[in-house]
Scaffold this motif. Structure first.
Motif, short mmCIF file in Angstrom:
data_model
loop_
_atom_site.label_atom_id
_atom_site.label_comp_id
_atom_site.label_asym_id
_atom_site.label_seq_id
_atom_site.Cartn_x
_atom_site.Cartn_y
_atom_site.Cartn_z
N GLU A 269 13.29 58.84 15.30
CA GLU A 269 11.96 58.15 15.86
C GLU A 269 11.35 59.30 16.66
O GLU A 269 10.13 59.60 16.51
N LEU A 270 12.03 60.12 17.25
CA LEU A 270 11.58 61.22 18.02
C LEU A 270 10.78 62.36 17.15
O LEU A 270 9.71 62.94 17.43
N PHE A 271 11.45 62.52 15.97
CA PHE A 271 11.07 63.18 14.73
C PHE A 271 9.57 63.01 14.39
O PHE A 271 8.63 63.63 14.31
N ILE A 272 9.40 61.57 14.11
CA ILE A 272 8.23 61.04 13.63
C ILE A 272 7.19 61.14 14.85
O ILE A 272 5.90 61.55 14.59
N ALA A 273 7.62 60.83 15.86
CA ALA A 273 6.62 60.85 17.17
C ALA A 273 6.09 62.21 17.23
O ALA A 273 4.95 62.48 17.69
N SER A 274 6.94 63.25 16.89
CA SER A 274 6.45 64.74 17.13
C SER A 274 5.69 65.31 16.31
O SER A 274 4.72 65.91 16.65
N ARG A 275 5.59 64.69 14.95
CA ARG A 275 4.43 64.87 14.03
C ARG A 275 3.17 64.50 14.60
O ARG A 275 2.11 65.01 14.63
N LEU A 276 3.22 63.29 15.22
CA LEU A 276 1.82 62.73 15.71
C LEU A 276 1.21 63.42 16.81
O LEU A 276 0.28 63.74 17.09
N PHE A 277 2.38 64.09 17.69
CA PHE A 277 1.84 64.59 18.92
C PHE A 277 1.28 66.13 18.55
O PHE A 277 0.64 66.61 19.19
N ASN A 278 1.83 66.69 17.32
CA ASN A 278 1.72 67.98 17.00
C ASN A 278 0.13 67.86 16.52
O ASN A 278 -0.53 68.67 16.75
N PHE A 279 -0.02 66.71 15.77
CA PHE A 279 -1.66 66.61 15.39
C PHE A 279 -2.37 66.43 16.71
O PHE A 279 -3.57 67.20 16.93
N LEU A 280 -2.24 65.97 17.55
CA LEU A 280 -2.75 65.99 19.19
C LEU A 280 -2.85 67.43 19.65
O LEU A 280 -4.36 67.91 20.14
N LEU A 281 -1.67 68.23 19.83
CA LEU A 281 -1.85 69.50 20.02
C LEU A 281 -3.02 70.41 19.20
O LEU A 281 -3.86 71.01 19.86
#
Length: 305
Positions: A269-281
């Motif tokens: 789940e953290l791996f999935i969330a990290s992809r979304l926050f990378n987009f924000l970055l």
């Protein structure tokens, strides 16, 4: 349990395609915006002799470099990982090295820009607080420091399989070593917290100086130039707050959780969330610092005067 696994698999599939499409979209928008910035700062006479504008030019170049080595390389890594047996380790190392190098350089240049703008607006008569000569010898030093900051990422990062899945992620090899401690505690301070604090402080001081200049007998050309440059800087700082700061908070929370759990589902789940926050970055480095209205105003202002 199968229901949870199926849900996680579906989310992972969604984030995979979302990551690729959003990365390419952000890259396209960001490159166009940064190219416009570069054209403006290199073509308009108003900004050619302005050290602050020159720093903004370097910022646009650095942001473009970050987008190339973060969005494009990560996209190729995902595609090669999905459709072939090509070793993606080199993509991982190159991506993380250049992304960290360009990110720190962008933040450092923005801090230099804000400080110069504050010192310049502190005088009624325009005074270049940081001259071109100073910039010329300072930039190579800054580049070397940023490369030194990024080099350990090239050494200690590698492509690793997420436990319980067939998906790999570019992450640190030794989570308990000396570099891991610097990564978890030093990088957030050096690369984000310290630059953001400097940006905010001097940006607010510059804004105060601009408001004071509007009440004094300052030439209209000088006032307009200072207003436009300050507007660009504030736009960039605002993008840092809405993209980089949330990414930092997630980054810290994720590291704390990963260091204290071996639950495979939580890691996925953290791996999935990290992809979304990378987009924000990525959004921060794609923000057009001039905005369409400012671009039009620049050309009209330059031609009129």
């Amino acid at each position: 349990m199968p229901i949870i696994s199926n849900t996680t698999a579906e989310l992972n599939k969604f984030t995979y395609y979302f990551s690729i499409s959003s990365s390419l979209f952000i890259f396209s928008i960001g490159i166009i915006g940064n190219i416009l910035n570069i054209i403006i700062f290199t073509s308009l006479k108003t900004f050619r002799k302005n050290p602050c504008a020159f720093c903004l030019l370097l910022l646009s170049i650095s942001d473009s470099g970050f987008l190339v080595f973060s969005t494009v390389t990560s996209t190729f890594r995902d595609l090669f990982q999905q459709f072939s047996d090509i070793n993606t380790v080199l993509f991982c190392k190159i991506s993380i090295f250049f992304a960290q190098t360009f990110a720190l350089f962008s933040h450092s240049i923005l801090c230099l820009t804000v400080i110069d703008q504050y010192l310049s607006t502190s005088k009624i008569q325009r005074r270049n607080a940081i001259s071109f000569k100073h910039v010329q010898w300072f930039i190579p030093i800054l580049v070397c420091l940023c490369i030194l900051h990024g080099f350990p990422f090239f050494i200690y990062y590698d492509e690793q399989i997420i436990p319980g899945t067939s998906v790999s992620q570019c992450r640190i090899l030794d989570t308990n070593g000396t570099f891991a401690k610097y990564l978890y505690f030093g990088v957030p301070v050096v690369a984000i917290l310290l630059p953001v604090s400097i940006m905010t402080t001097f940006a607010l001081l510059s804004l105060r100086n601009i408001r004071s200049m509007a009440k004094q007998r300052v030439p209209i050309i000088r006032l307009r130039i200072e207003q436009q440059i300050t507007s660009m800087v504030l736009t960039k700082i605002f993008s840092v707050y809405i993209s980089v700061v949330p990414f930092l908070l997630f980054y810290l929370i994720r590291n704390v959780i990963l260091r204290n759990t071996n639950n495979l589902l939580i890691q996925q789940e953290l791996f999935i969330a990290s992809r979304l926050f990378n987009f924000l970055l990525y959004v921060n480095y794609a923000v057009n610092k001039t905005l369409n209205l400012n671009i039009i105003d620049f050309f009209v202002f330059n031609l009129y005067f």
